[in-house]
Every structure is written in C-alpha cells, then in structure tokens.
Design an enzyme around this catalytic site. Structure first.
Site, PDB file in Angstrom:
ATOM      1  NE  ARG A  66      -1.873   2.284   3.617  1.00 30.77           N
ATOM      2  CZ  ARG A  66      -2.661   2.823   4.537  1.00 30.77           C
ATOM      3  NH1 ARG A  66      -3.673   2.255   4.848  1.00 30.77           N
ATOM      4  NH2 ARG A  66      -1.985   3.444   5.300  1.00 30.77           N
ATOM      5  CE1 TYR A 118      -4.812   6.567   7.697  1.00 34.61           C
ATOM      6  CE2 TYR A 118      -4.562   6.018   5.309  1.00 34.61           C
ATOM      7  CZ  TYR A 118      -4.795   5.585   6.631  1.00 34.61           C
ATOM      8  OH  TYR A 118      -4.617   4.256   7.017  1.00 34.61           O
ATOM      9  CG  ASP A 163      -7.112   3.631   3.268  1.00 31.68           C
ATOM     10  OD1 ASP A 163      -8.062   4.084   2.876  1.00 31.68           O
ATOM     11  OD2 ASP A 163      -6.613   3.057   4.423  1.00 31.68           O
ATOM     12  CG  HIS A 196      -8.362   6.801   6.172  1.00 35.28           C
ATOM     13  ND1 HIS A 196      -8.467   7.472   7.381  1.00 35.28           N
ATOM     14  CD2 HIS A 196      -7.987   5.583   6.586  1.00 35.28           C
ATOM     15  CE1 HIS A 196      -8.352   6.699   8.162  1.00 35.28           C
ATOM     16  NE2 HIS A 196      -7.908   5.506   7.704  1.00 35.28           N
ATOM     17  CD  GLU A 220      -8.134   0.334   2.825  1.00 36.52           C
ATOM     18  OE1 GLU A 220      -7.183  -0.012   2.595  1.00 36.52           O
ATOM     19  OE2 GLU A 220      -8.337   0.552   4.029  1.00 36.52           O
ATOM     20  CD  GLU A 272      -9.689   0.982   7.480  1.00 41.33           C
ATOM     21  OE1 GLU A 272      -9.170   0.483   6.779  1.00 41.33           O
ATOM     22  OE2 GLU A 272      -9.492   2.058   8.150  1.00 41.33           O
ATOM     23  NE  ARG A 309      -9.211  -2.362   4.395  1.00 39.70           N
ATOM     24  CZ  ARG A 309      -8.467  -2.827   4.960  1.00 39.70           C
ATOM     25  NH1 ARG A 309      -7.776  -4.024   4.614  1.00 39.70           N
ATOM     26  NH2 ARG A 309      -7.829  -2.007   5.683  1.00 39.70           N
ATOM     27  CD  GLU A 338      -4.273  -2.726   6.797  1.00 41.16           C
ATOM     28  OE1 GLU A 338      -5.269  -3.058   6.957  1.00 41.16           O
ATOM     29  OE2 GLU A 338      -3.725  -1.526   6.872  1.00 41.16           O
ATOM     30  CD1 TRP A 343      -7.275  11.692   9.906  1.00 37.31           C
ATOM     31  CD2 TRP A 343      -7.961   9.822  10.652  1.00 37.31           C
ATOM     32  NE1 TRP A 343      -6.159  10.902   9.839  1.00 37.31           N
ATOM     33  CE2 TRP A 343      -6.526   9.533  10.638  1.00 37.31           C
ATOM     34  CE3 TRP A 343      -8.720   8.807  11.033  1.00 37.31           C
ATOM     35  CZ2 TRP A 343      -5.658   8.675  10.715  1.00 37.31           C
ATOM     36  CZ3 TRP A 343      -7.755   7.456  11.428  1.00 37.31           C
ATOM     37  CH2 TRP A 343      -6.334   7.436  11.461  1.00 37.31           C
TER      38      TRP A 343
HETATM   39  O1  EZ4 Z   1      -6.613   4.224   9.889  1.00 37.08           O
HETATM   40  O2  EZ4 Z   1      -6.525   1.189  11.789  1.00 37.08           O
HETATM   41  O3  EZ4 Z   1      -6.147   0.533   6.186  1.00 37.08           O
HETATM   42  N1  EZ4 Z   1      -5.887   0.745   7.195  1.00 37.08           N
HETATM   43  C1  EZ4 Z   1      -6.424   1.684   7.909  1.00 37.08           C
HETATM   44  C2  EZ4 Z   1      -5.998   1.959   9.404  1.00 37.08           C
HETATM   45  C3  EZ4 Z   1      -6.755   2.813  10.263  1.00 37.08           C
HETATM   46  C4  EZ4 Z   1      -6.559   2.757  11.507  1.00 37.08           C
HETATM   47  C5  EZ4 Z   1      -7.676   3.436  12.509  1.00 37.08           C
HETATM   48  O4  EZ4 Z   1      -7.540   2.993  13.836  1.00 37.08           O
HETATM   49  O5  EZ4 Z   1      -7.224   2.618   7.361  1.00 37.08           O
HETATM   50  O6  EZ4 Z   1      -4.591   2.607   9.309  1.00 37.08           O
HETATM   51 CO    CO Z   2      -8.116   1.730   5.801  1.00 40.64          CO
END
Ligand code: EZ4
Ligand code: CO
Length: 402
Positions: free
Chosen positions: A147, A159, A210, A212, A236, A262, A283, A339, A402
């Site tokens: 990643r 991030y 990702d 996010h 992701e 996730e 996920r 992961e 976030w």
């Molecule tokens: O930000 O697990 O793909 N992985 C992620 C992680 C999350 C954290 C949050 O607690 O997005 O790094």
């Molecule tokens: Co993630």
C-alpha cells in the site's frame, strides 16, 4: 467445560490494547482481541460491567449459542463497542475449542485452502521519491503487495505517512491531532504518484492505496478512472459507506477494484455492497465484525457474489486479532489479501505468537488454538494511556472525514 474465570487485560506496549482472557474449569484458556482504537475503555467496560458476569458458569463449547445470546440478548443491536465485545468472547471461545481438540484453529474452519496468506505492507513518503524508496525497501523485505500513501504537496499531516517505520501510528496522546485536507490537491497528486511507481517498478508488484473515506462518489469515480492505467490491486474506502448505494455511481465509471469495510461491524453494513457487487474486497475483520463466527457469514455472502476478503490488519489490531484473522484467511475459499502492519517489539513481547512472515506471506502456525499468548506480567508494566485518532479539517476549517 464451564467458563470459570474471565478477565479484561488493558495494556499499552507502544499503543493501547484490550484483551479478553476466558478460563475454563479444566484450566484451558482462550484469548480475544477487543481493541477499539481511541475508544478502548468503552469496550473494556461493556465486557467487565455487562458481559462477563453472565458468562461465568456458561458452557465454553457453545460458541454460536453464546454469540446469538450476546447479540440478540442485549436488545440494542450492532455498533462498534458491542460488536468488539462480542468478537472478543467469540474469538476466545474458538481458541479454547481448538486447544481442547489439540488442533490449530484453521482445522476447525474447514482446513487450509492455501499454503499461506498473501499480505500487504505500508509504504509511505513525504514526497514521491521518498515513497519510491519506501516501496523498494518493502520489495527488498520480500513483500509482493504494498500500500502506498504519500504526503500531498501543500497539505500538512496527510493520512498514512509513517516516517520511515514499518508501521504507521495515527493515535496520539492527550488530544486528537488535527490534519488539514484538500480533495482538489489530492486528486491532482495521486495519479502522478502511481505513474512514477509503475515507471520505477514495472507491472509486477501489487500496489494498493487507501483514500480513507475522504472523497465524494463522483470524486472517487474520477480518481478510480485516472488510476486505471496503473492497475491498482485495490482502491480502499473511496467514500464513506454508511449509504451503500453511493458506490453505484463509482462503479458506473471505473474498473479500478474497490475495497471497503474496515469500520464495518456486521453483515448488515455490507450486504448491499456484496449483493450488488459494488466492491471487490470486503475489509471487515475479526475484532470489529463480531468475531470469527460472524466474519465467516460475511465471507460466505461475499463468496456468493465473487467478492474476496481483505481483512483490516493495522497496528491497532492486536496480535490476537492478527492470529485469528490468519486462521480465517487460510481457510476461507474467497480469500483475497491480508493487511499486515508490523507491531512494535514491545507489543510482540507482550503477545508471543506463532505466525511467521516469509516471502511476502504469513502462516498462522500449527500450535493448538490461535497460536498467540499474552504475558500478563509484562503487560502490567505498560499501563493504559489515553489516546485519540486524528481529526481532519478542510483548509477553511470545516470538519471532514479523517
Ligand atoms: O486508519 O486502523 O487501512 N488501514 C487503515 C488504518 C486505520 C486505523 C484506525 O484505527 O485505514 O490505518
Ligand atoms: Co484503511
């Protein structure tokens, strides 16, 4: 085989972890991860104050019945705190059952469907050339899937940028860190990053990214389309998934594979995504999706729709969760990827484990049960420290995902 004792162990060997230990009258014990990053003590209280008193004297062999009792019996359904608590009980009971039968857990889940579990690591950089170097370092360690996150020029605190370590630690003590975000800058930058990575490394390494949860569906569609020439393994969390139908728009515009889930805690968070085949990888993982019992149901629904698994495995999921996920990954037919962010050496010492990394893959090992333990004396040397995940604001101050 009655449950004779139950305790919640909260420790912070580099970061906070909540671990459930269930002990049977025969002296067997099982472990379950109950860590919910930034909200750890809520789950510890849910277990200590509400769940554990009802478990003493219960039959440790009745895993499905216990799951249904904790889920339906609470009346209040779903949610990350409830489901992490249920997951911990479920995982500990599977650990006990496998230990009592002297087999590694994956043997009870149908046996191995593959030799080992493909994993991906986390490369990141403060600039494109830093990221290129980080990917080269991961390839040298044997990783075949990576990643890649990179600081967006002009934005502080993007991030996923980890400062050259093998793990990325977003949580901070005292108060939530504040990141600043601009989707416009990000959308302009990310295709340049992946163009450079493919130029450097060619077509072979699996590259992942990702988002996010930061884009709108049409922005995510644009990003997916602009990344098509660089054939990502997955993109992701392109947009928040509370409304599952949002993914239809992204799907109409791009063939970049999508991975979501996730933060999901039940099958009800993803049934539409799976049934309409709006994602390619799911996920959800053991600790946040109700344990092994519930995750198997999600995987079964995903299998029906040719969606593969891609369990969350960041550093805030403890080695107990990682071990459980690896037994699950090894056994389900529709496994995709796992992961794997490494833990700190203090975490590894508190949670001695059997799983091993080799040539870009992990194997859970063949010890009875999960193959992971907790050193309670050592854990006691790392007391809980309040910590918060970051928050995100746009450049004008507006709160953003976030
Ligand atoms: O930000 O697990 O793909 N992985 C992620 C992680 C999350 C954290 C949050 O607690 O997005 O790094
Ligand atoms: Co993630």
């Amino acid at each position: 085989m009655k449950i004779a004792d139950a305790k919640v162990i909260v420790c912070s060997p580099g970061r906070n972890f909540v671990t459930l230990k269930l002990v049977t009258e025969d002296g067997l014990y099982g472990l379950g991860d109950a860590t919910l990053n930034g909200r750890e003590l809520a789950v510890a209280s849910y277990l200590n104050d509400h769940v554990l008193p009802t478990l003493i004297g219960a039959d440790a062999r009745r895993i499905e019945d216990t799951w249904q009792l904790l889920y339906q019996g609470a009346y209040w359904r779903r949610g990350p705190v409830t489901m992490a608590a249920i997951a911990a009980v479920d995982t500990a009971l599977w650990d006990i059952k496998a230990k009592s039968l002297h087999v590694p857990l994956y043997q009870l889940l149908g046996g191995a469907s593959r030799e080992h579990v493909l994993v991906y690591g986390h490369a990141s950089g403060d600039g494109i050339e830093d990221a290129v170097k980080a990917v080269a370092d991961y390839l040298a360690l044997g990783y075949r899937a990576i990643r890649v996150q990179c600081a967006v020029p002009g934005l502080p605190g993007t991030y996923g940028v980890g400062g050259g370590k093998l793990f990325y630690e977003p949580a901070a003590r005292h108060a939530p860190p504040v990141n600043i975000w601009s989707s416009e800058r990000y959308l302009e930058f990310v295709p340049r990053l992946f163009a450079r990575l493919r130029q450097e490394f060619g077509p072979d390494p699996h590259l992942l990214h990702d988002v996010h949860h930061r884009l709108t569906p049409i922005e995510a569609a644009r990003l997916g389309k602009s990344l098509e020439p660089y054939h990502l393994f997955w993109l992701e969390d392109p947009t928040p998934a509370e409304v599952q139908a949002r993914f239809r728009l992204i799907r109409q515009h791009t063939t970049t594979p999508l991975a979501v889930g996730e933060v999901f805690n039940t099958i009800y968070d993803c049934h539409q995504l799976l049934e309409e085949r709006l994602v390619d990888y799911i996920r959800a993982t053991v600790v946040h999706a109700g344990g092994i019992s519930h995750l198997r149901k999600i995987a079964a629904l995903a299998e029906l729709h040719q969606v593969r698994t891609g369990c969350h495995g960041a550093t805030d999921l403890s080695p107990v969760c990682m071990a459980a996920a690896l037994h699950f990954d090894l056994s389900v037919h529709n496994f995709g990827i796992q992961e794997y962010m490494r833990h700190s050496s203090d975490t590894d010492r508190v949670f001695p484990h059997q799983y091993r990394f080799e040539a870009g893959a992990l194997h859970p090992g063949n010890a009875p049960g999960l193959g992971v333990d907790i050193d309670e004396t050592l854990a006691a040397q790392f007391p809980y420290q309040r910590a918060y995940l970051p928050v995100n604001r746009l450049q004008d101050g507006t709160v953003h995902s976030w």
